[in-house]
Design an enzyme around this catalytic site. Structure first.
Site, PDB file in Angstrom:
ATOM      1  N   LYS A  30       7.966   3.276  -4.522  1.00 25.63           N
ATOM      2  CA  LYS A  30       7.317   4.467  -3.963  1.00 25.63           C
ATOM      3  C   LYS A  30       6.747   4.155  -2.582  1.00 25.63           C
ATOM      4  O   LYS A  30       5.903   3.279  -2.438  1.00 25.63           O
ATOM      5  CB  LYS A  30       6.168   4.934  -4.868  1.00 25.63           C
ATOM      6  CG  LYS A  30       5.647   6.309  -4.451  1.00 25.63           C
ATOM      7  CD  LYS A  30       4.312   6.650  -5.038  1.00 25.63           C
ATOM      8  CE  LYS A  30       3.151   6.317  -4.162  1.00 25.63           C
ATOM      9  NZ  LYS A  30       3.094   7.037  -2.882  1.00 25.63           N
ATOM     10  N   GLU A  63      -1.110  -7.319  -1.737  1.00 24.23           N
ATOM     11  CA  GLU A  63      -1.375  -7.570  -0.312  1.00 24.23           C
ATOM     12  C   GLU A  63      -2.328  -6.475   0.139  1.00 24.23           C
ATOM     13  O   GLU A  63      -1.929  -5.308   0.229  1.00 24.23           O
ATOM     14  CB  GLU A  63      -0.066  -7.504   0.488  1.00 24.23           C
ATOM     15  CG  GLU A  63       0.972  -8.530   0.098  1.00 24.23           C
ATOM     16  CD  GLU A  63       0.516  -9.957   0.371  1.00 24.23           C
ATOM     17  OE1 GLU A  63      -0.360 -10.152   1.228  1.00 24.23           O
ATOM     18  OE2 GLU A  63       1.021 -10.866  -0.296  1.00 24.23           O
ATOM     19  N   CYS A  70      -2.360  -4.459   9.152  1.00 25.14           N
ATOM     20  CA  CYS A  70      -3.312  -5.247   8.367  1.00 25.14           C
ATOM     21  C   CYS A  70      -3.648  -6.555   9.093  1.00 25.14           C
ATOM     22  O   CYS A  70      -4.673  -7.173   8.814  1.00 25.14           O
ATOM     23  CB  CYS A  70      -2.748  -5.535   6.991  1.00 25.14           C
ATOM     24  SG  CYS A  70      -1.101  -6.260   7.075  1.00 25.14           S
ATOM     25  N   GLU A  73     -13.115  -2.642   6.794  1.00 23.84           N
ATOM     26  CA  GLU A  73     -11.898  -2.316   7.532  1.00 23.84           C
ATOM     27  C   GLU A  73     -11.958  -0.898   8.108  1.00 23.84           C
ATOM     28  O   GLU A  73     -12.346   0.037   7.417  1.00 23.84           O
ATOM     29  CB  GLU A  73     -10.728  -2.420   6.547  1.00 23.84           C
ATOM     30  CG  GLU A  73      -9.386  -2.440   7.202  1.00 23.84           C
ATOM     31  CD  GLU A  73      -8.251  -2.578   6.176  1.00 23.84           C
ATOM     32  OE1 GLU A  73      -8.359  -2.022   5.074  1.00 23.84           O
ATOM     33  OE2 GLU A  73      -7.257  -3.233   6.513  1.00 23.84           O
TER      34      GLU A  73
HETATM   35  P1  NDP Z   1      -3.473   2.846  -0.135  1.00 21.08           P
HETATM   36  O1  NDP Z   1      -4.054   1.774  -0.966  1.00 21.08           O
HETATM   37  O2  NDP Z   1      -4.189   4.151  -0.086  1.00 21.08           O
HETATM   38  O3  NDP Z   1      -1.988   3.184  -0.595  1.00 21.08           O
HETATM   39  C1  NDP Z   1      -0.954   2.243  -0.650  1.00 21.08           C
HETATM   40  C2  NDP Z   1       0.142   2.778  -1.551  1.00 21.08           C
HETATM   41  O4  NDP Z   1      -0.344   2.852  -2.885  1.00 21.08           O
HETATM   42  C3  NDP Z   1       0.600   4.196  -1.198  1.00 21.08           C
HETATM   43  O5  NDP Z   1       1.963   4.334  -1.484  1.00 21.08           O
HETATM   44  C4  NDP Z   1      -0.244   5.019  -2.126  1.00 21.08           C
HETATM   45  O6  NDP Z   1       0.250   6.303  -2.340  1.00 21.08           O
HETATM   46  C5  NDP Z   1      -0.200   4.172  -3.393  1.00 21.08           C
HETATM   47  N1  NDP Z   1      -1.270   4.414  -4.344  1.00 21.08           N
HETATM   48  C6  NDP Z   1      -2.511   4.935  -4.108  1.00 21.08           C
HETATM   49  N2  NDP Z   1      -3.213   4.996  -5.278  1.00 21.08           N
HETATM   50  C7  NDP Z   1      -2.401   4.493  -6.250  1.00 21.08           C
HETATM   51  C8  NDP Z   1      -2.552   4.274  -7.660  1.00 21.08           C
HETATM   52  N3  NDP Z   1      -3.662   4.579  -8.316  1.00 21.08           N
HETATM   53  N4  NDP Z   1      -1.508   3.735  -8.334  1.00 21.08           N
HETATM   54  C9  NDP Z   1      -0.365   3.400  -7.696  1.00 21.08           C
HETATM   55  N5  NDP Z   1      -0.164   3.599  -6.369  1.00 21.08           N
HETATM   56  C10 NDP Z   1      -1.172   4.115  -5.655  1.00 21.08           C
HETATM   57  O7  NDP Z   1      -3.298   2.234   1.312  1.00 21.08           O
HETATM   58  P2  NDP Z   1      -2.840   2.980   2.610  1.00 21.08           P
HETATM   59  O8  NDP Z   1      -1.516   3.633   2.406  1.00 21.08           O
HETATM   60  O9  NDP Z   1      -3.983   3.790   3.087  1.00 21.08           O
HETATM   61  O10 NDP Z   1      -2.575   1.737   3.596  1.00 21.08           O
HETATM   62  C11 NDP Z   1      -3.557   1.130   4.335  1.00 21.08           C
HETATM   63  C12 NDP Z   1      -4.067  -0.121   3.662  1.00 21.08           C
HETATM   64  O11 NDP Z   1      -3.014  -1.049   3.438  1.00 21.08           O
HETATM   65  C13 NDP Z   1      -5.074  -0.852   4.520  1.00 21.08           C
HETATM   66  O12 NDP Z   1      -6.169  -1.244   3.748  1.00 21.08           O
HETATM   67  C14 NDP Z   1      -4.317  -2.086   4.991  1.00 21.08           C
HETATM   68  O13 NDP Z   1      -5.116  -3.178   5.299  1.00 21.08           O
HETATM   69  C15 NDP Z   1      -3.443  -2.348   3.828  1.00 21.08           C
HETATM   70  N6  NDP Z   1      -2.307  -3.164   4.246  1.00 21.08           N
HETATM   71  C16 NDP Z   1      -2.230  -4.470   3.836  1.00 21.08           C
HETATM   72  C17 NDP Z   1      -1.195  -5.284   4.257  1.00 21.08           C
HETATM   73  C18 NDP Z   1      -1.066  -6.693   3.789  1.00 21.08           C
HETATM   74  O14 NDP Z   1       0.033  -7.236   3.895  1.00 21.08           O
HETATM   75  N7  NDP Z   1      -2.081  -7.330   3.267  1.00 21.08           N
HETATM   76  C19 NDP Z   1      -0.163  -4.780   5.168  1.00 21.08           C
HETATM   77  C20 NDP Z   1      -0.343  -3.407   5.534  1.00 21.08           C
HETATM   78  C21 NDP Z   1      -1.382  -2.636   5.077  1.00 21.08           C
HETATM   79  P3  NDP Z   1      -0.385   7.505  -1.473  1.00 21.08           P
HETATM   80  O15 NDP Z   1      -0.052   7.212  -0.059  1.00 21.08           O
HETATM   81  O16 NDP Z   1       0.278   8.683  -1.997  1.00 21.08           O
HETATM   82  O17 NDP Z   1      -1.859   7.484  -1.747  1.00 21.08           O
END
Ligand code: NDP
Length: 490
Positions: A183, A258, A292, A394
């Site tokens: 997803k 991550e 990130c 963050e």
């Molecule tokens: P989110 O945690 O909001 O979402 C990440 C993904 O998880 C999306 O596809 C989201 O769907 C999905 N999701 C949300 N809630 C659930 C759940 N309960 N169960 C399963 N899936 C779920 O992060 P963001 O999309 O806002 O991304 C930004 C974040 O990602 C920042 O904190 C950043 O630091 C981190 N990040 C970390 C990296 C790393 O390698 N460590 C690299 C890049 C980013 P939906 O969008 O529909 O909510």
């Protein structure tokens, strides 16, 4: 005619990719996908739920026995064809990524999409070289380790580097012989959708990769909770990571998380000035600061603090913020209206915590197509204590803080003073100091005199609340396989 229509033809509904076919969600619900640079609707996205998850998992389960037995050569051929298919459609993918995220199309074309293709290429070749260990007990027995694919696994990725991070998970999972239910973020579904077409053309058997669109709390939650999902590879926010871990752990699913970062970028007085300056500009504002790995806390040795600040702020003033489709734009729109307001709230918080805005600190209004878009001026703040929220939580936007430090010990103390530990950057010409810093920084990745230079064979991930487990190279191949030890007595 909208820019999307120009690139992709008449407006369309994105669909799920299940069992090798594009299908609407069972409930027929959909929502609008918004271009953050113009605030206009790009297309609609399926609002999938557990009924679609059930179909995807059934398809993946049915495909697994054959896919796990597919030869490494054949898996290599298919993943290589996917990589080639992406690069053959570079312009289309880059346009889609830029429309979805607001990032400059030039960035998508030179970084996001080539790296996504590289991810498939890298793991295509990895499966040809992946080997397991043997351990001899002298004169007694020989042990050997078999590495078996897990079955059906989940890959869930965020919006900041959509195809780049989506493919970083999917490619090793498929290479190792797993079937995948994936997803993308609901705010950036386009390139994941286009990937389905490429997989069809590359000859990926039906059901091996299934891509579901929709909201995290709905379809995402249904995927990770499903008992047939053996492992979850997740990149996203730390709080979402906690929720996922709480659901996965009691079911004993394998988990790779991550998560967020609040990375220090440490500049010593003996740093190579121009390189440190130019790279700091990138590590602060590339992708609107929504990586990130961005260095959102710039720590500067006191003796050069004022000089560095002055030149840095002058360079920030020269960054061109604007239409992502313009090849000369440095900084585009932030990803969504919600995120735009979150970042502006963070800037207000910084002011209330005593921060002095040196430049930026406000939204930007564009002319023409981007008049309604979500643009924020690159922002530099100083004068905040280390333990305030702005310096420890963050923001994930075009906002950095400056902090002076007196010596190595203080630099380490400030750098390690958050709950995160993803990456750190150190600028110095002193080799011994560089080694000491690398040794003492609490981070999964330390860059010395560079930033975001990646060798895909190296372990990638964070410590503390930045995550659990490592991606990349053999780490990823091991994550997506189970080890079985076989002992043969002599
Ligand atoms: P989110 O945690 O909001 O979402 C990440 C993904 O998880 C999306 O596809 C989201 O769907 C999905 N999701 C949300 N809630 C659930 C759940 N309960 N169960 C399963 N899936 C779920 O992060 P963001 O999309 O806002 O991304 C930004 C974040 O990602 C920042 O904190 C950043 O630091 C981190 N990040 C970390 C990296 C790393 O390698 N460590 C690299 C890049 C980013 P939906 O969008 O529909 O909510």
């Amino acid at each position: 005619m909208s820019i999307f229509e120009k690139a992709f033809g008449p407006s369309m509904d994105i669909q799920n990719f299940i069992n090798g076919a594009f299908v609407a969600p069972v409930n027929k619900l959909k929502f609008d996908n918004i271009n953050p640079a113009t605030a206009s609707v790009i297309c609609t996205v399926p609002d999938s739920d557990e009924m679609d998850v059930e179909m995807a998992i059934d398809a993946a389960t049915a495909a697994f026995p054959s896919w796990q037995k597919t030869s490494n050569e054949e898996r290599f051929r298919i993943l290589h064809a996917i990589s080639t298919g992406i690069m053959d459609n570079l312009d289309k993918f880059a346009m889609a990524e830029s429309l979805d995220t607001g990032k400059p199309v030039s960035l998508a074309k030179t970084v996001d999409i080539p790296r996504s293709a590289q991810n498939f290429e890298f793991f295509a070749t990895a499966i040809m070289h992946f080997a397991s260990e043997s351990h001899e007990m002298q004169d007694v027995a020989i042990n050997y380790t078999l590495r078996k694919p897990l079955g059906v696994v989940a890959c869930i990725s965020p919006w900041n580097l959509p195809l780049y991070l989506f493919s970083w998970k999917i490619a090793p999972a498929l290479a190792a012989g797993n079937c995948v239910v994936a997803k993308p973020s609901e705010v950036t579904p386009l390139t994941a959708y286009l990937l389905g077409e490429i997989c069809q053309k590359a000859g990926l058997p039906n059901g091996v990769l299934n891509i579901l669109h929709g909201f995290g709390h709905k379809v995402g939650a249904a995927i990770i909770a499903h008992p047939k999902i053996k492992a979850i590879s997740f990149t996203g926010g730390t709080s979402t990571g906690k929720t996922i871990a709480s659901i996965a752990a009691p079911q004993f699913k394998k988990l790779s998380l991550e998560l967020g970062g609040k990375n220090p970028n440490i500049i010593f007085a003996d740093a190579e000035w121009d390189k440190a300056m130019e790279t700091t500009l990138l590590s602060s504002f590339r992708n609107q600061g929504q990586i990130c790995l961005c260095g959102s806390r710039i720590l500067i040795e006191s003796s050069i603090y004022e000089k560095f600040k002055e030149e840095f702020v002058a360079k920030v003033a020269n960054l061109k913020v604007g239409n992502p489709m313009d090849g000369t734009t440095n900084v585009g729109a932030v990803v969504s209206k919600n995120h735009y307001h979150k970042i502006l709230d963070c800037i207000e918080l910084a002011k209330s915590e005593g921060g002095k805005i040196l430049i930026g600190g406000h939204p930007l209004k564009m002319d023409g197509d981007c008049e309604q878009g979500y643009f924020i001026a690159p922002t530099v703040i100083e004068g905040l204590p280390q333990n305030c929220k702005t310096n420890t939580e963050e923001i994930f936007g075009p906002v950095v803080t400056l902090q002076p430090f007196e010596n190595e010990a203080e630099a380490i103390s400030i750098a390690n003073g958050t709950n995160y530990g993803l990456s750190a950057t150190v600028w110095t010409s002193d080799l011994k100091k560089a080694h000491r810093m690398a040794n003492n920084l609490e981070a999964g990745i330390v860059w010395i005199n560079t930033w975001m230079l990646r060798d895909l064979r190296t372990p990638f991930g964070g410590v503390k609340q930045s995550g659990v487990g490592r991606e990349g190279g053999w780490e990823a191949m091991r994550f997506f396989t189970d080890a079985k030890n076989v002992v043969i007595k002599y």
